[in-house]
Design a protein around this motif. Structure first.
Motif, PDB file in Angstrom:
ATOM      1  N   ASP A   3       0.866  -1.170   0.000  1.00  0.00           N
ATOM      2  CA  ASP A   3       0.000   0.000   0.000  1.00  0.00           C
ATOM      3  C   ASP A   3       0.903   1.221   0.000  1.00  0.00           C
ATOM      4  N   THR A   4       0.553   2.212  -0.818  1.00  0.00           N
ATOM      5  CA  THR A   4       1.352   3.421  -0.914  1.00  0.00           C
ATOM      6  C   THR A   4       0.441   4.629  -0.768  1.00  0.00           C
ATOM      7  N   VAL A   5       0.894   5.641  -0.049  1.00  0.00           N
ATOM      8  CA  VAL A   5       0.160   6.900   0.080  1.00  0.00           C
ATOM      9  C   VAL A   5       1.115   8.008  -0.359  1.00  0.00           C
ATOM     10  N   VAL A   6       0.680   8.804  -1.356  1.00  0.00           N
ATOM     11  CA  VAL A   6       1.507   9.912  -1.834  1.00  0.00           C
ATOM     12  C   VAL A   6       0.691  11.193  -1.843  1.00  0.00           C
ATOM     13  N   ALA A   7       1.351  12.310  -1.651  1.00  0.00           N
ATOM     14  CA  ALA A   7       0.672  13.610  -1.678  1.00  0.00           C
ATOM     15  C   ALA A   7       0.395  14.003  -3.122  1.00  0.00           C
ATOM     16  N   ARG A   8      -0.836  14.433  -3.374  1.00  0.00           N
ATOM     17  CA  ARG A   8      -1.227  14.919  -4.698  1.00  0.00           C
ATOM     18  C   ARG A   8      -2.344  15.931  -4.503  1.00  0.00           C
ATOM     19  N   PRO A   9      -2.203  17.130  -4.974  1.00  0.00           N
ATOM     20  CA  PRO A   9      -3.172  18.188  -4.673  1.00  0.00           C
ATOM     21  C   PRO A   9      -4.577  17.925  -5.192  1.00  0.00           C
ATOM     22  N   ASP A  10      -4.757  17.097  -6.228  1.00  0.00           N
ATOM     23  CA  ASP A  10      -6.099  16.894  -6.791  1.00  0.00           C
ATOM     24  C   ASP A  10      -6.763  15.612  -6.296  1.00  0.00           C
ATOM     25  N   SER A  11      -6.245  15.001  -5.236  1.00  0.00           N
ATOM     26  CA  SER A  11      -6.849  13.769  -4.727  1.00  0.00           C
ATOM     27  C   SER A  11      -7.831  14.080  -3.601  1.00  0.00           C
ATOM     28  N   GLY A  12      -8.018  13.167  -2.655  1.00  0.00           N
ATOM     29  CA  GLY A  12      -9.056  13.264  -1.624  1.00  0.00           C
ATOM     30  C   GLY A  12      -8.955  14.461  -0.705  1.00  0.00           C
ATOM     31  N   GLN A  13      -9.841  14.486   0.286  1.00  0.00           N
ATOM     32  CA  GLN A  13      -9.910  15.580   1.255  1.00  0.00           C
ATOM     33  C   GLN A  13      -8.566  15.882   1.892  1.00  0.00           C
ATOM     34  N   ASP A  14      -7.805  14.843   2.197  1.00  0.00           N
ATOM     35  CA  ASP A  14      -6.529  15.058   2.881  1.00  0.00           C
ATOM     36  C   ASP A  14      -5.370  15.307   1.916  1.00  0.00           C
ATOM     37  N   GLY A  15      -5.666  15.349   0.605  1.00  0.00           N
ATOM     38  CA  GLY A  15      -4.629  15.608  -0.391  1.00  0.00           C
ATOM     39  C   GLY A  15      -3.716  14.431  -0.657  1.00  0.00           C
ATOM     40  N   LEU A  16      -4.105  13.244  -0.200  1.00  0.00           N
ATOM     41  CA  LEU A  16      -3.262  12.064  -0.392  1.00  0.00           C
ATOM     42  C   LEU A  16      -3.931  11.079  -1.349  1.00  0.00           C
ATOM     43  N   LEU A  17      -3.173  10.598  -2.295  1.00  0.00           N
ATOM     44  CA  LEU A  17      -3.641   9.588  -3.233  1.00  0.00           C
ATOM     45  C   LEU A  17      -3.145   8.237  -2.750  1.00  0.00           C
ATOM     46  N   ARG A  18      -4.054   7.280  -2.628  1.00  0.00           N
ATOM     47  CA  ARG A  18      -3.674   5.943  -2.186  1.00  0.00           C
ATOM     48  C   ARG A  18      -3.561   5.026  -3.397  1.00  0.00           C
ATOM     49  N   THR A  19      -2.586   4.129  -3.364  1.00  0.00           N
ATOM     50  CA  THR A  19      -2.477   3.081  -4.376  1.00  0.00           C
ATOM     51  C   THR A  19      -2.239   1.767  -3.653  1.00  0.00           C
ATOM     52  N   ARG A  20      -2.587   0.690  -4.326  1.00  0.00           N
ATOM     53  CA  ARG A  20      -2.435  -0.632  -3.717  1.00  0.00           C
ATOM     54  C   ARG A  20      -1.986  -1.607  -4.785  1.00  0.00           C
ATOM     55  N   THR A  21      -0.996  -2.429  -4.465  1.00  0.00           N
ATOM     56  CA  THR A  21      -0.495  -3.445  -5.374  1.00  0.00           C
ATOM     57  C   THR A  21      -0.484  -4.777  -4.644  1.00  0.00           C
ATOM     58  N   PHE A  22      -0.897  -5.833  -5.326  1.00  0.00           N
ATOM     59  CA  PHE A  22      -0.829  -7.154  -4.711  1.00  0.00           C
ATOM     60  C   PHE A  22      -0.454  -8.183  -5.761  1.00  0.00           C
ATOM     61  N   SER A  23       0.000  -9.331  -5.295  1.00  0.00           N
ATOM     62  CA  SER A  23       0.450 -10.409  -6.174  1.00  0.00           C
ATOM     63  C   SER A  23      -0.305 -11.685  -5.847  1.00  0.00           C
ATOM     64  N   TRP A  24      -0.361 -12.596  -6.806  1.00  0.00           N
ATOM     65  CA  TRP A  24      -0.979 -13.888  -6.580  1.00  0.00           C
ATOM     66  C   TRP A  24      -0.329 -14.919  -7.490  1.00  0.00           C
ATOM     67  N   GLU A  25      -0.572 -16.169  -7.165  1.00  0.00           N
ATOM     68  CA  GLU A  25      -0.043 -17.278  -7.955  1.00  0.00           C
ATOM     69  C   GLU A  25      -1.125 -17.785  -8.905  1.00  0.00           C
ATOM     70  N   ASP A  26      -0.736 -18.645  -9.827  1.00  0.00           N
ATOM     71  CA  ASP A  26      -1.656 -19.216 -10.804  1.00  0.00           C
ATOM     72  C   ASP A  26      -2.821 -19.893 -10.080  1.00  0.00           C
ATOM     73  N   PRO A  27      -4.051 -19.408 -10.260  1.00  0.00           N
ATOM     74  CA  PRO A  27      -5.184 -19.985  -9.538  1.00  0.00           C
ATOM     75  C   PRO A  27      -5.514 -21.415  -9.970  1.00  0.00           C
ATOM     76  N   LEU A  28      -5.062 -21.820 -11.150  1.00  0.00           N
ATOM     77  CA  LEU A  28      -5.354 -23.184 -11.605  1.00  0.00           C
ATOM     78  C   LEU A  28      -4.550 -24.237 -10.848  1.00  0.00           C
ATOM     79  N   THR A  29      -3.444 -23.823 -10.212  1.00  0.00           N
ATOM     80  CA  THR A  29      -2.679 -24.761  -9.379  1.00  0.00           C
ATOM     81  C   THR A  29      -3.567 -25.279  -8.250  1.00  0.00           C
ATOM     82  N   GLY A  30      -4.216 -24.370  -7.542  1.00  0.00           N
ATOM     83  CA  GLY A  30      -5.121 -24.764  -6.462  1.00  0.00           C
ATOM     84  C   GLY A  30      -6.364 -25.450  -6.980  1.00  0.00           C
ATOM     85  N   ALA A  31      -6.908 -24.966  -8.084  1.00  0.00           N
ATOM     86  CA  ALA A  31      -8.130 -25.555  -8.639  1.00  0.00           C
ATOM     87  C   ALA A  31      -7.897 -27.008  -9.051  1.00  0.00           C
TER      88      ALA A  31
END
Length: 176
Positions: A3-31
């Motif tokens: 999760d990343t929070v960066v300052a950006r003047p045109d984003s939310g009330q608090d002026g911070l833009l949030r981003t989120r990155t996640f990873s996963w494995e091949d779902p067919l392995t479990g299936a």
């Protein structure tokens, strides 16, 4: 997951833009493994990290916390990315937790080569979840396992035991 929070003047009330990155494995392995193992063994292997969790768990930051025969517990810590437009966790997130717990509880009782699918899910919302709610737990319990259908219930609670939502789910058993 990052999760990343960066300052950006045109984003939310608090002026911070949030981003989120996640990873996963091949779902067919479990299936694929799910077709070769009993439901209980499959879920325990996933909980232990020997099989990959489905991408949905990573996307919503859910955890498979406990697996017993007929009873499964998922956990989640609410975050802003779970929010609806009015500043609380979206009902679809509640429903996903409840459906996952109920369905996996059914899966925990199935023999190898047998699957299931939810036929319906009836949800009752009893309390709001916000970031300050803290971690929540969702417990699914099988009430009836028949040859063709199963009935499971699920409860969503705070760690202090406050009930936030309940659900019932009918599942169709897919025997090969």
């Amino acid at each position: 997951m990052t999760d990343t929070v960066v300052a950006r003047p045109d984003s939310g009330q608090d002026g911070l833009l949030r981003t989120r990155t996640f990873s996963w494995e091949d779902p067919l392995t479990g299936a694929t493994a799910a077709t070769e193992m009993t439901g209980l063994d499959y879920l325990r292997a996933m909980q232990a990290g020997n099989l990959p969790a489905p991408p949905l768990l990573h996307m919503l930051d859910m955890r498979l916390e406990s697996v017993e025969s007929g009873v499964v517990v998922f956990g989640m810590t609410p975050s802003e990315f779970h929010y609806n437009p009015i500043g609380s966790v979206h009902g679809g997130v509640y429903s996903t937790l409840l459906d996952s717990a109920a369905g996996c509880a059914v899966h925990s009782l199935l023999p190898a080569g047998t699957g299931y699918t939810s036929q319906d899910l009836s949800v009752r919302f009893l309390g709001a979840i916000r970031v300050d709610t803290g971690p929540v737990r969702c417990t699914g319990t099988v009430r009836h396992l028949g040859r063709r259908t199963a009935l499971a219930e699920a409860t969503l609670e705070t760690t202090a035991g406050k009930l936030l939502a309940t659900a019932t789910s009918n599942c169709l058993i897919l025997r090969r």
